[in-house]
Motif scaffolding. Structure first.
Motif, PDB file in Angstrom:
ATOM      1  N   LEU A 770     -12.850   7.541  21.049  1.00 27.52           N
ATOM      2  CA  LEU A 770     -11.861   8.604  20.943  1.00 27.52           C
ATOM      3  C   LEU A 770     -10.546   8.148  21.539  1.00 27.52           C
ATOM      4  N   MET A 771      -9.494   8.830  21.153  1.00 26.83           N
ATOM      5  CA  MET A 771      -8.158   8.564  21.676  1.00 26.83           C
ATOM      6  C   MET A 771      -7.616   9.846  22.286  1.00 26.83           C
ATOM      7  N   ILE A 772      -7.220   9.764  23.562  1.00 30.72           N
ATOM      8  CA  ILE A 772      -6.596  10.890  24.244  1.00 30.72           C
ATOM      9  C   ILE A 772      -5.126  10.532  24.410  1.00 30.72           C
ATOM     10  N   GLY A 773      -4.278  11.250  23.705  1.00 32.79           N
ATOM     11  CA  GLY A 773      -2.881  10.843  23.672  1.00 32.79           C
ATOM     12  C   GLY A 773      -2.789   9.475  23.018  1.00 32.79           C
ATOM     13  N   ASN A 774      -2.275   8.505  23.768  1.00 35.90           N
ATOM     14  CA  ASN A 774      -2.178   7.142  23.250  1.00 35.90           C
ATOM     15  C   ASN A 774      -3.202   6.199  23.880  1.00 35.90           C
ATOM     16  N   THR A 775      -4.152   6.755  24.623  1.00 34.86           N
ATOM     17  CA  THR A 775      -5.132   5.938  25.337  1.00 34.86           C
ATOM     18  C   THR A 775      -6.483   5.979  24.623  1.00 34.86           C
ATOM     19  N   THR A 776      -7.042   4.820  24.349  1.00 36.40           N
ATOM     20  CA  THR A 776      -8.285   4.704  23.584  1.00 36.40           C
ATOM     21  C   THR A 776      -9.476   4.488  24.515  1.00 36.40           C
ATOM     22  N   PHE A 777     -10.576   5.156  24.192  1.00 37.43           N
ATOM     23  CA  PHE A 777     -11.792   5.035  24.979  1.00 37.43           C
ATOM     24  C   PHE A 777     -12.979   4.724  24.062  1.00 37.43           C
ATOM     25  N   GLN A 778     -13.921   3.976  24.598  1.00 42.71           N
ATOM     26  CA  GLN A 778     -15.179   3.718  23.900  1.00 42.71           C
ATOM     27  C   GLN A 778     -16.277   4.541  24.560  1.00 42.71           C
ATOM     28  N   VAL A 779     -17.151   5.142  23.755  1.00 39.97           N
ATOM     29  CA  VAL A 779     -18.282   5.901  24.295  1.00 39.97           C
ATOM     30  C   VAL A 779     -19.381   4.927  24.712  1.00 39.97           C
ATOM     31  N   ALA A 780     -19.826   5.054  25.953  1.00 37.37           N
ATOM     32  CA  ALA A 780     -20.837   4.136  26.500  1.00 37.37           C
ATOM     33  C   ALA A 780     -22.226   4.756  26.548  1.00 37.37           C
ATOM     34  N   GLY A 781     -22.369   6.004  26.087  1.00 38.75           N
ATOM     35  CA  GLY A 781     -23.685   6.637  26.079  1.00 38.75           C
ATOM     36  C   GLY A 781     -23.641   8.039  26.648  1.00 38.75           C
ATOM     37  N   ARG A 782     -24.777   8.717  26.566  1.00 36.16           N
ATOM     38  CA  ARG A 782     -24.883  10.076  27.087  1.00 36.16           C
ATOM     39  C   ARG A 782     -25.221  10.036  28.577  1.00 36.16           C
ATOM     40  N   CYS A 783     -24.822  11.084  29.269  1.00 38.80           N
ATOM     41  CA  CYS A 783     -25.064  11.164  30.715  1.00 38.80           C
ATOM     42  C   CYS A 783     -26.383  11.889  30.982  1.00 38.80           C
ATOM     43  N   GLY A 784     -27.340  11.177  31.566  1.00 41.16           N
ATOM     44  CA  GLY A 784     -28.593  11.785  31.975  1.00 41.16           C
ATOM     45  C   GLY A 784     -28.395  12.595  33.247  1.00 41.16           C
ATOM     46  N   ARG A 785     -28.889  13.821  33.257  1.00 39.87           N
ATOM     47  CA  ARG A 785     -28.610  14.733  34.364  1.00 39.87           C
ATOM     48  C   ARG A 785     -29.783  14.845  35.332  1.00 39.87           C
ATOM     49  N   CYS A 786     -29.437  15.025  36.605  1.00 42.91           N
ATOM     50  CA  CYS A 786     -30.441  15.158  37.650  1.00 42.91           C
ATOM     51  C   CYS A 786     -30.282  16.526  38.316  1.00 42.91           C
ATOM     52  N   GLN A 787     -30.986  16.712  39.432  1.00 44.89           N
ATOM     53  CA  GLN A 787     -30.996  18.012  40.101  1.00 44.89           C
ATOM     54  C   GLN A 787     -29.659  18.375  40.739  1.00 44.89           C
ATOM     55  N   MET A 788     -28.696  17.449  40.780  1.00 40.40           N
ATOM     56  CA  MET A 788     -27.400  17.774  41.389  1.00 40.40           C
ATOM     57  C   MET A 788     -26.675  18.884  40.651  1.00 40.40           C
ATOM     58  N   ILE A 789     -26.938  19.043  39.346  1.00 42.94           N
ATOM     59  CA  ILE A 789     -26.238  20.106  38.620  1.00 42.94           C
ATOM     60  C   ILE A 789     -26.770  21.481  39.011  1.00 42.94           C
ATOM     61  N   GLY A 790     -27.836  21.526  39.806  1.00 43.17           N
ATOM     62  CA  GLY A 790     -28.328  22.798  40.315  1.00 43.17           C
ATOM     63  C   GLY A 790     -27.660  23.227  41.601  1.00 43.17           C
ATOM     64  N   ILE A 791     -26.679  22.461  42.069  1.00 44.11           N
ATOM     65  CA  ILE A 791     -25.994  22.776  43.324  1.00 44.11           C
ATOM     66  C   ILE A 791     -24.669  23.482  43.037  1.00 44.11           C
ATOM     67  N   ASP A 792     -24.513  24.686  43.560  1.00 46.84           N
ATOM     68  CA  ASP A 792     -23.260  25.430  43.433  1.00 46.84           C
ATOM     69  C   ASP A 792     -22.184  24.675  44.205  1.00 46.84           C
ATOM     70  N   GLN A 793     -21.135  24.264  43.524  1.00 40.60           N
ATOM     71  CA  GLN A 793     -20.107  23.425  44.125  1.00 40.60           C
ATOM     72  C   GLN A 793     -19.194  24.180  45.081  1.00 40.60           C
TER      73      GLN A 793
END
Length: 853
Positions: A770-793
């Motif tokens: 994808l390109m955001i503005g004029n900056t290009t990025f390559q997708v390196a894969g999906r993010c595997g999620r752990c129990q940290m997303i259960g913590i209220d920030q």
């Protein structure tokens, strides 16, 4: 029976008659295991926990005596020697043996004890007309036992795996020996006293049966059969009488019994078998005499001295005495421990096996060889997989992640017992090989391959476990994995209650609270989840993502977050520079404990309340937190500070990283806030850490990383967050309750660098670049999620959401968001800028594949 009345003293008495010891159990827990507050520890088969009085007694011993090297002859050395010999005697006494019958050889653990047998056993290969030795092992053996095969097979020894049912099923009268040489052929049979997978206890009578040639395979191959009894998994919660079970070799580990010391085990050798052992290497302390210039060596006459190379770990050995003392003082002995721990395991088995989803399907598939009727045949281990309402296995990795949110500690995988794992889970040899080709190795988190489990979940109890541990664990299973309304198989429950040996129907019930409930007081400020949940559950059916007609058809960058200190709060910006390793100053610092180990929210959730802010104008990182005065740390390595900064090393996701210490002021600040010694460190600006995944090649080589876990950037899609939020709200009785998670809170939990508004939910899963503005990025894969997303920030409180809903949507594979790498066409030091509101152009993975074809 009403569910509200399931967990009562009477229900426990109906299932098992022993609980606790002749002491006040809650008082003992509070005094000896106060560090367990808020933790439900159910991995005692991995290691049990040491008591505080044991460590205090050991400390007083060390500080009150001078212990010298036992190989010397001065007074302090003699004290060490005599104390160690007393410990040897105490070990034999514990197993009802004497020094005339057995010798204790200290090792670094039970695995080292097994290796000693493998290296020193008098294996005989098939040469000169003599029959070869057989190395025979039960398939339900630990890896470290099966590993003896690696030594024996190289010597031409026949390996013979035997399934449990063959030992007695194929037994017959042994044949007569035809000649003297054949009768003296040494064979080795190995079996576990207790399976570390299922907790099944194998008959101790196997030892005599093999030695006398009555059982298979000894009845088919004449010779001298010696028996190795792997007792490491048994002795933590059960006694072992070597008068009744005169095995030739018994490996044990003391941390399984006392929790401390680790790195110390022993091999108990029957003195009749000791002369057969042959040893090549000789170390310090093993020689009666030897010559340096000639191949001449005479070992010491003592069996233990011959096999304990170098100076033994004498201080650890001395601590074993205090372990035995604590065990006896706190519990009364192994008989009481066995009754107590088996009762907890039996109760959990009966309840878990009786739980049903709303449609009548079982909640769990339990792997066991019996129905927990008798502690003589079953240990304090329960092995299972959770099933959803359609009968599909819920991956053990998902169970483990959710358990962590409730501070429940379990063990998952195959537990270094591939044979039992294959047998119970129905995994063929070919499937093991195919799973390896698919990327699954022992100890990883790949829990399902083509929908079939690669392992399971194990809970195990120790002498300090309580009924409340059972309650919390069962409540966790009900609240997180059952389709409501919960049902109970009353017929099975009634039948299992009756399957109790008469001698175990009456027991002592010390430490029972006045309300008639077993267990100790709940921790203040923490409420265990109730078994009965009023939440309207059920399988979450997330529809296939489809275009929302009301949305505009363009994509934009809506938020930019940097996380200057790893695992601390986000710092939101509207415009920010992109450097060679990601967003400038993203994960440049991290907090470590006194051992240099990185602290994350998994262990220290309150880190989310530390708020770092980067000030480019003042070239400083400002850090604040509730109840603390703010501090400032320089952004760069200032010349006047550079020489005083202490270089140090740490690890991030297995990678060794070079860092510099940020000084005593920052260390004191974080230590005060977290309530434990820790320090703030910064990645060395001259150190380059390279990405190691298969998607690492960007431009001319591997991508460079900061202190991030996987990749330079993490991106999430607002539309995906919105859909997930809808599913979470659908699980609640009232979405407006405090259980509901707002859009902003949900975004914060996923801790992304870049938040975008795309066209469809979850369409980012198929992006390749994808390109955001004029900056290009390559997708390196999906993010595997752990129990940290259960913590209220904001509050650092833990909850099962959004992990539970996300797991249901992904069918056990918990991924959310994508990793990005920056494709810079400029020089390595060039800095571009990202701005909120920038348009986004994405390339779909499927389209790229079509173009290539």
């Amino acid at each position: 029976m009403e569910l509200e009345h399931m967990f009562t003293l009477q229900s426990y008495q109906d299932i098992w008659g022993s609980y606790g010891y002749d002491i006040d159990l809650p008082e003992m827990i509070e005094k000896e295991f106060s560090r367990m507050k808020g933790i439900t520890y159910l991995d005692h088969a991995g290691t049990t926990l040491f008591s505080e009085s044991q460590i205090k007694a050991f400390y007083q011993d060390l500080t009150g005596n001078v212990y010298g090297n036992p190989h010397s002859h001065n007074l302090s050395s003699r004290l060490t020697h005599d104390t160690v010999e007393h410990v040897r005697y105490r070990i034999l006494e514990h197993f009802n043996a004497s020094p005339e019958e057995y010798t204790v050889i200290f090792t670094s653990g039970s695995t080292a004890a097994l290796k000693l047998v493998a290296d020193c056993f008098p294996w005989r290969s098939a040469c000169g007309g003599e029959p070869a030795s057989h190395f025979c092992y039960l398939t339900d053996n630990h890896t470290s036992v099966v590993g003896i095969r690696g030594v024996s097979s190289q010597l031409g020894v026949t390996s013979l795996p035997v399934s449990p049912h063959e030992v007695e099923g194929r037994a017959r009268q042994p044949p007569q020996a035809t000649n003297v040489n054949e009768s003296l052929t040494p064979h080795l049979f190995c079996y576990p006293a207790q399976s570390n997978f299922s907790g099944r206890k194998y008959p101790l009578s196997y030892a005599k049966g093999m030695q006398t040639g009555r059982l298979y395979p000894a009845c088919d191959w004449p010779g001298r059969w010696l028996v190795l009894l792997d007792a490491a998994g048994l002795v933590g919660c059960s006694g072992l009488d070597l008068r009744e079970c005169p095995a030739d070799f018994i490996p044990i580990s003391f941390y399984k019994m006392f929790g401390f010391p680790t790195g110390l085990g022993a091999l108990l050798v029957r003195n009749e078998a000791a002369p057969l052992l042959r040893k090549g290497y000789f170390g310090g302390g093993t020689a009666a005499a030897y010559l340096a210039g000639e191949d001449y060596f005479v070992p010491k006459s003592s069996v233990s001295s011959r096999f304990e190379d170098g100076t033994i770990s004498f201080l650890d050995i001395i601590s074993v005495h205090h372990g035995f003392e604590a065990l006896q003082r706190l519990t009364g002995g192994m008989v009481e421990i066995q009754q107590h721990t088996f009762g907890l395991a039996r109760y959990t088995y009966v309840m878990l096996s009786s739980l049903l989803h709303s449609n009548g399907r079982p909640v769990a598939h339990i792997y066991c060889a019996n129905e927990f009727q008798d502690p003589a045949s079953q240990g304090a281990i329960l092995n299972f997989n959770v099933l959803d309402c359609h009968g599909r296995v819920v991956g053990y990795s998902q169970v483990d992640k959710l358990a962590s949110l409730f501070n429940i500690h379990v063990r998952t995988g195959c537990f270094c017992n591939t044979g039992a794992c294959q047998s119970f889970l129905g995994i063929s040899d070919q499937e093991v090989k195919e799973n390896l080709e698919a990327g699954h190795i022992c100890g990883d988190n790949i829990d399902l391959v083509d929908g079939r489990p690669t392992g399971s979940v194990r809970v195990s109890f120790g002498y300090m476990s309580t009924f409340e541990d059972c309650q919390k664990f069962l409540s966790f299973i009900v609240n997180c994995f059952t389709d409501k309304p919960l049902r109970v198989d009353k017929e099975r429950l009634a039948r299992l209650k009756l399957a109790v040996p008469v001698e175990n129907t009456v027991g002592h019930f010390n430490s029972s609270p006045s309300n008639g409930q077993l267990g100790h007081k709940a921790d203040q400020g923490e409420t265990a989840p109730s078994l009965i949940s009023s939440t309207n559950g059920g399988e979450i059916m997330i529809p296939t993502p489809k275009r929302r007609e009301e949305k505009n058809s363009f994509q934009t960058l809506t938020n930019i977050f940097i996380y200057p200190i790893k695992s601390c709060a986000a710092f939101e910006v509207k415009e920010w520079g992109v450097g060679p390793v990601g967003l400038l100053y993203d994960r440049t610092w991290m907090v470590v404990n006194e051992h240099g180990v990185c602290l994350s929210q998994k262990r220290e959730p309150t880190l989310c309340q530390v708020q770092p802010q980067v000030s480019l104008a003042s070239n400083a990182l400002h850090i604040k937190a509730p109840g603390m005065s703010s501090i400032t740390v320089p952004l760069g390595d200032l010349k006047e500070r550079k020489h005083s900064q202490k270089a140090c090393q740490s690890k991030v996701c297995g990678d060794r990283v070079q860092t510099v210490d940020c000084g005593d002021e920052a260390a004191s600040w974080f230590s005060e806030f977290l309530g434990k010694p820790c320090r703030l460190i910064k990645q060395n600006s001259e150190f380059i850490r390279k990405m190691k995944t298969s998607s690492e090649n960007v431009g001319d080589g591997p991508a460079a990383l900061s202190l991030v876990n996987e990749a330079q950037y993490l991106l999430i899609n607002r539309d995906s967050v919105a859909m997930l939020q809808e599913q979470i709200s659908g699980r609640l009785d009232h979405p407006s309750t405090p259980q509901a998670i707002s859009m902003q809170q949900l975004i914060a939990r996923f801790r992304a660098n870049l938040v975008v508004s795309a066209t469809n939910p979850f369409e980012e899963d198929n992006w390749s670049s994808l390109m955001i503005g004029n900056t290009t990025f390559q997708v390196a894969g999906r993010c595997g999620r752990c129990q940290m997303i259960g913590i209220d920030q904001e509050t650092s409180a833990r909850s099962q959401e959004p992990l539970k809903s996300l797991s249901d949507f992904r069918q056990g594979k918990v991924t959310f968001g994508i990793y990005l790498l920056h494709q810079s066409r400029a020089s390595a030091n060039a800095i571009t800028t990202l701005s909120v509101g920038s348009p986004i152009t994405s390339t779909n993975e499927t389209i790229m594949e079509l173009l290539k074809s």
